[in-house]
Write a protein that holds these residues in place. Structure first.
Motif, PDB file in Angstrom:
ATOM      1  N   LEU A 338       0.902  -1.250  -0.134  1.00 39.01           N
ATOM      2  CA  LEU A 338       0.112  -0.081  -0.339  1.00 39.01           C
ATOM      3  C   LEU A 338       0.845   1.139   0.053  1.00 39.01           C
ATOM      4  O   LEU A 338       0.456   2.306  -0.839  1.00 39.01           O
ATOM      5  CB  LEU A 338      -1.219  -0.135   0.912  1.00 39.01           C
ATOM      6  N   GLU A 339       1.966   0.992   0.766  1.00 44.01           N
ATOM      7  CA  GLU A 339       2.464   2.329   0.634  1.00 44.01           C
ATOM      8  C   GLU A 339       3.756   2.799  -0.454  1.00 44.01           C
ATOM      9  O   GLU A 339       3.439   4.044  -0.950  1.00 44.01           O
ATOM     10  CB  GLU A 339       4.097   2.466   1.812  1.00 44.01           C
ATOM     11  N   GLN A 340       3.469   1.659  -1.478  1.00 44.33           N
ATOM     12  CA  GLN A 340       4.132   1.888  -3.355  1.00 44.33           C
ATOM     13  C   GLN A 340       2.744   2.679  -3.847  1.00 44.33           C
ATOM     14  O   GLN A 340       3.186   3.420  -4.723  1.00 44.33           O
ATOM     15  CB  GLN A 340       5.244   0.701  -3.527  1.00 44.33           C
ATOM     16  N   ARG A 341       1.830   1.856  -3.784  1.00 42.94           N
ATOM     17  CA  ARG A 341       0.621   2.518  -4.611  1.00 42.94           C
ATOM     18  C   ARG A 341       0.759   3.561  -4.145  1.00 42.94           C
ATOM     19  O   ARG A 341       0.241   4.160  -4.994  1.00 42.94           O
ATOM     20  CB  ARG A 341      -0.228   1.722  -4.190  1.00 42.94           C
ATOM     21  N   TRP A 342       0.337   4.136  -2.960  1.00 48.77           N
ATOM     22  CA  TRP A 342       0.008   5.345  -2.810  1.00 48.77           C
ATOM     23  C   TRP A 342       0.690   6.701  -3.112  1.00 48.77           C
ATOM     24  O   TRP A 342       0.828   7.622  -3.163  1.00 48.77           O
ATOM     25  CB  TRP A 342      -0.220   5.712  -1.070  1.00 48.77           C
ATOM     26  N   LYS A 343       2.834   6.286  -2.970  1.00 51.61           N
ATOM     27  CA  LYS A 343       3.029   6.739  -3.777  1.00 51.61           C
ATOM     28  C   LYS A 343       3.382   6.902  -5.177  1.00 51.61           C
ATOM     29  O   LYS A 343       2.892   8.864  -5.254  1.00 51.61           O
ATOM     30  CB  LYS A 343       4.508   6.116  -3.139  1.00 51.61           C
ATOM     31  N   LEU A 344       2.656   6.253  -5.958  1.00 53.71           N
ATOM     32  CA  LEU A 344       2.445   6.048  -7.088  1.00 53.71           C
ATOM     33  C   LEU A 344       1.321   6.607  -7.692  1.00 53.71           C
ATOM     34  O   LEU A 344       1.132   8.109  -8.121  1.00 53.71           O
ATOM     35  CB  LEU A 344       2.798   4.773  -7.955  1.00 53.71           C
ATOM     36  N   LEU A 345       0.035   6.920  -6.666  1.00 58.63           N
ATOM     37  CA  LEU A 345      -1.330   7.594  -6.646  1.00 58.63           C
ATOM     38  C   LEU A 345      -0.735   8.977  -6.290  1.00 58.63           C
ATOM     39  O   LEU A 345      -1.063  10.019  -7.202  1.00 58.63           O
ATOM     40  CB  LEU A 345      -1.751   6.878  -5.628  1.00 58.63           C
ATOM     41  N   ARG A 346      -0.062   9.376  -5.464  1.00 58.54           N
ATOM     42  CA  ARG A 346       0.150  10.680  -5.401  1.00 58.54           C
ATOM     43  C   ARG A 346       1.371  11.501  -6.451  1.00 58.54           C
ATOM     44  O   ARG A 346       1.372  12.463  -6.473  1.00 58.54           O
ATOM     45  CB  ARG A 346       0.778  11.071  -4.339  1.00 58.54           C
ATOM     46  N   VAL A 347       2.288  10.795  -6.946  1.00 56.27           N
ATOM     47  CA  VAL A 347       3.167  11.391  -8.141  1.00 56.27           C
ATOM     48  C   VAL A 347       1.563  11.285  -9.271  1.00 56.27           C
ATOM     49  O   VAL A 347       2.221  12.368 -10.099  1.00 56.27           O
ATOM     50  CB  VAL A 347       3.951  10.422  -8.593  1.00 56.27           C
ATOM     51  N   ALA A 348       1.232  10.546  -9.762  1.00 58.31           N
ATOM     52  CA  ALA A 348       0.109  11.214 -10.997  1.00 58.31           C
ATOM     53  C   ALA A 348      -0.832  12.228 -10.666  1.00 58.31           C
ATOM     54  O   ALA A 348      -0.618  12.587 -11.292  1.00 58.31           O
ATOM     55  CB  ALA A 348      -0.711   9.985 -10.656  1.00 58.31           C
ATOM     56  N   VAL A 349      -1.207  12.287  -9.390  1.00 57.62           N
ATOM     57  CA  VAL A 349      -2.090  13.367  -8.841  1.00 57.62           C
ATOM     58  C   VAL A 349      -1.339  14.609  -9.097  1.00 57.62           C
ATOM     59  O   VAL A 349      -2.393  16.024  -9.841  1.00 57.62           O
ATOM     60  CB  VAL A 349      -2.499  13.228  -7.924  1.00 57.62           C
ATOM     61  N   ASP A 350      -0.092  14.712  -8.354  1.00 54.49           N
ATOM     62  CA  ASP A 350       0.273  15.601  -7.729  1.00 54.49           C
ATOM     63  C   ASP A 350       0.933  16.246  -9.567  1.00 54.49           C
ATOM     64  O   ASP A 350       2.067  17.680  -9.763  1.00 54.49           O
ATOM     65  CB  ASP A 350       2.041  15.692  -7.664  1.00 54.49           C
ATOM     66  N   SER A 351       0.839  14.865 -10.591  1.00 61.88           N
ATOM     67  CA  SER A 351       1.545  15.983 -12.152  1.00 61.88           C
ATOM     68  C   SER A 351       0.620  17.010 -12.817  1.00 61.88           C
ATOM     69  O   SER A 351       1.206  17.808 -13.331  1.00 61.88           O
ATOM     70  CB  SER A 351       1.101  14.850 -12.585  1.00 61.88           C
ATOM     71  N   GLY A 352      -0.622  17.243 -11.899  1.00 58.73           N
ATOM     72  CA  GLY A 352      -1.181  18.695 -12.490  1.00 58.73           C
ATOM     73  C   GLY A 352      -2.038  19.299 -11.600  1.00 58.73           C
ATOM     74  O   GLY A 352      -1.923  18.718 -10.930  1.00 58.73           O
ATOM     75  N   GLY A 353      -2.939  19.621 -12.566  1.00 60.44           N
ATOM     76  CA  GLY A 353      -3.970  20.685 -10.839  1.00 60.44           C
ATOM     77  C   GLY A 353      -4.779  20.158 -10.852  1.00 60.44           C
ATOM     78  O   GLY A 353      -5.910  20.994 -10.407  1.00 60.44           O
ATOM     79  N   LEU A 354      -5.253  18.709 -11.537  1.00 59.11           N
ATOM     80  CA  LEU A 354      -7.510  18.644 -11.636  1.00 59.11           C
ATOM     81  C   LEU A 354      -7.387  17.867 -10.456  1.00 59.11           C
ATOM     82  O   LEU A 354      -8.481  18.047 -10.362  1.00 59.11           O
ATOM     83  CB  LEU A 354      -7.030  17.592 -12.860  1.00 59.11           C
ATOM     84  N   PHE A 355      -6.470  17.501  -9.895  1.00 59.59           N
ATOM     85  CA  PHE A 355      -7.456  16.607  -8.514  1.00 59.59           C
ATOM     86  C   PHE A 355      -6.067  16.878  -7.460  1.00 59.59           C
ATOM     87  O   PHE A 355      -4.847  17.038  -7.581  1.00 59.59           O
ATOM     88  CB  PHE A 355      -6.710  15.135  -8.608  1.00 59.59           C
TER      89      PHE A 355
END
Length: 437
Positions: A338-355
């Protein structure tokens, strides 16, 4: 985890670009650990390999086609919290949780006629108590174990047990927004004369008795919760389905009058349909048992025996890890995944300003014996800007989620399962990055 954070920051743009340009490459690297793509892709392969997001070969083969249209056209259903992420661990356990039940066994309705919960299998009760003692997340001394067909049945049993048949009107049932989406329908589905849904606990101002459902960590947003109303005539049901080390730091042993747990979220065995309550008051335990007796004449013994075997394997893995230096425990394995899943999700979300996502602080976990993060089973995602209906927006990109409206919150929020298959999770990451590209 904090030591890895600067490295994640330095690779953020590389990760986002690679995800957006070539999802098949990502999936192949996850499965094969491909080290032939140059130094940058080697670094990213290491990051994702560490995440344990290993895709089965059949999925990898289907995902490495040059034509990505099929990948993008596929609907990803992340509305439900189906915990298929845990399947890999249990496959690795082999026969450790295999049981054989002879045809003559478990034929009687009764498990222990002398017990308040007469259909509770003694072996299951023993392993429930053992697991709580190993993890340190709940007080079991002076408690009665009541088994149910999942925590959903136990919630209804608890509402029945805490209601008065002599009251002049149904007792109000409340929970703070955002509350678990099924609470309102559970309270009102049968139009019971004993209890009724009364909405958000924060705005509840009616005099008299009430029942407050306290979910901690909360579903959907993952935050730690306490009771809100806090009046003299209040009765509390603590739904602690997610109070396990992979989701949140274990800070103390919960010591409440009535707490609910379930194997679906603790170990991932949702299909076994087993949950349990730890109940202090024997009269409440008797009424809960009576409800289940009238509802289903007890709970499957076969499921209880399987659940007992699973819980035993979890406790064994914890004790062997620390006492014998064995392989990492179920909870440590799950925490890392779960730690790595959350890291990947936060990187994806932080890549833009939509989410955007909730921000959590770390705390010392008494079970893991380290600082650990809150990493919920669901992502409480918010669509920023002029996107008013986040669920509809993501549905347009073939991502099915559960709207914030179902949790009493704004439709700008959605709940996304973090426990689905590796393939679906990686496709989610890819789509979130491409939406924002």
């Amino acid at each position: 985890m904090m030591a890895n954070f600067p490295a994640m920051l330095s690779l953020r743009h590389l990760l986002v670009l690679s995800l957006a340009l070539n999802v098949s490459l990502i999936l192949r690297m996850v499965y094969e650990g491909d080290d032939q793509q140059g130094s940058n892709n080697q670094n990213m392969g290491r990051i994702i390999q560490k995440s344990r997001l290993v895709i089965p070969s059949t999925i990898s083969a289907n995902s490495t086609r040059k034509d990505h249209a099929g990948v993008m056209d596929k609907i990803i259903n992340l509305d439900h919290g189906d915990p298929t992420m845990y399947e890999r661990y249990w496959r690795q356990m082999g026969d450790k949780t295999t049981i054989i039940i002879p045809g003559w066994q478990s034929m009687s309705y009764f498990s222990d006629p002398t017990s308040i919960c007469w259909f509770l299998e003694p072996e299951f009760s023993k392993e429930v108590v053992r697991l709580h003692n190993v993890v340190g997340n709940a007080v079991t001394q002076g408690r009665h174990v009541v088994v149910g067909t999942g925590s959903s049945q136990l919630i209804l049993a608890a509402l029945y047990a805490l209601s008065s048949p002599h009251a002049t009107e149904p007792i109000s049932v409340v929970s703070a927004v955002p509350y678990y989406s099924s609470y309102p329908s559970m309270a009102d589905f049968q139009k019971s004369g004993l209890y009724k849904w009364a909405g958000d606990a924060e705005s509840f101002n009616k005099d008299g008795p009430y029942i407050e459902l306290v979910t901690s960590p909360n579903n959907p947003d993952g935050y730690t919760r306490k009771s809100v109303v806090n009046r003299n005539q209040g009765l509390l049901i603590h739904d602690l389905a997610y109070y396990w080390p992979q989701y949140t730091p274990i800070l103390f042993a919960s010591d409440y009058d009535l707490t609910l747990f379930t194997v679906s979220k603790s170990t991932g065995h949702a299909g076994t349909r087993i949950g349990w309550a730890l109940v202090k008051d024997p009269e409440v335990a008797k009424k809960m048992t009576k409800f289940i007796e009238l509802n289903t004449i007890g709970v499957s013994k076969d499921s209880q025996l399987r659940a007992a075997k699973v819980l035993k394997a979890v406790s064994d893995s914890c004790e062997e890890e620390y006492s014998q230096g064995g392989e990492e425990s179920f909870f440590k394995y799950s925490y890392k995944a779960l730690e790595q899943r959350w890291k990947l999700l936060r990187v994806a979300v932080d890549s833009g300003g939509l989410f955007s996502l909730p921000k959590f602080s770390s705390a010392f976990c008494t079970f893991l014996n380290q600082e650990s993060e809150i990493q919920p089973a669901f992502a409480w995602l918010k669509c920023e800007g002029d996107i008013e209906d986040c669920g509809s927006f993501l549905r347009g990109h073939k991502i099915l989620t559960r709207s914030g409206e179902q949790f009493g919150a704004s439709p700008k929020y959605v709940r996304i399962s973090m426990l689905d298959t590796d393939e679906h999770f990686m496709q989610l990451i890819y789509r979130l990055t491409t939406i924002q590209k």
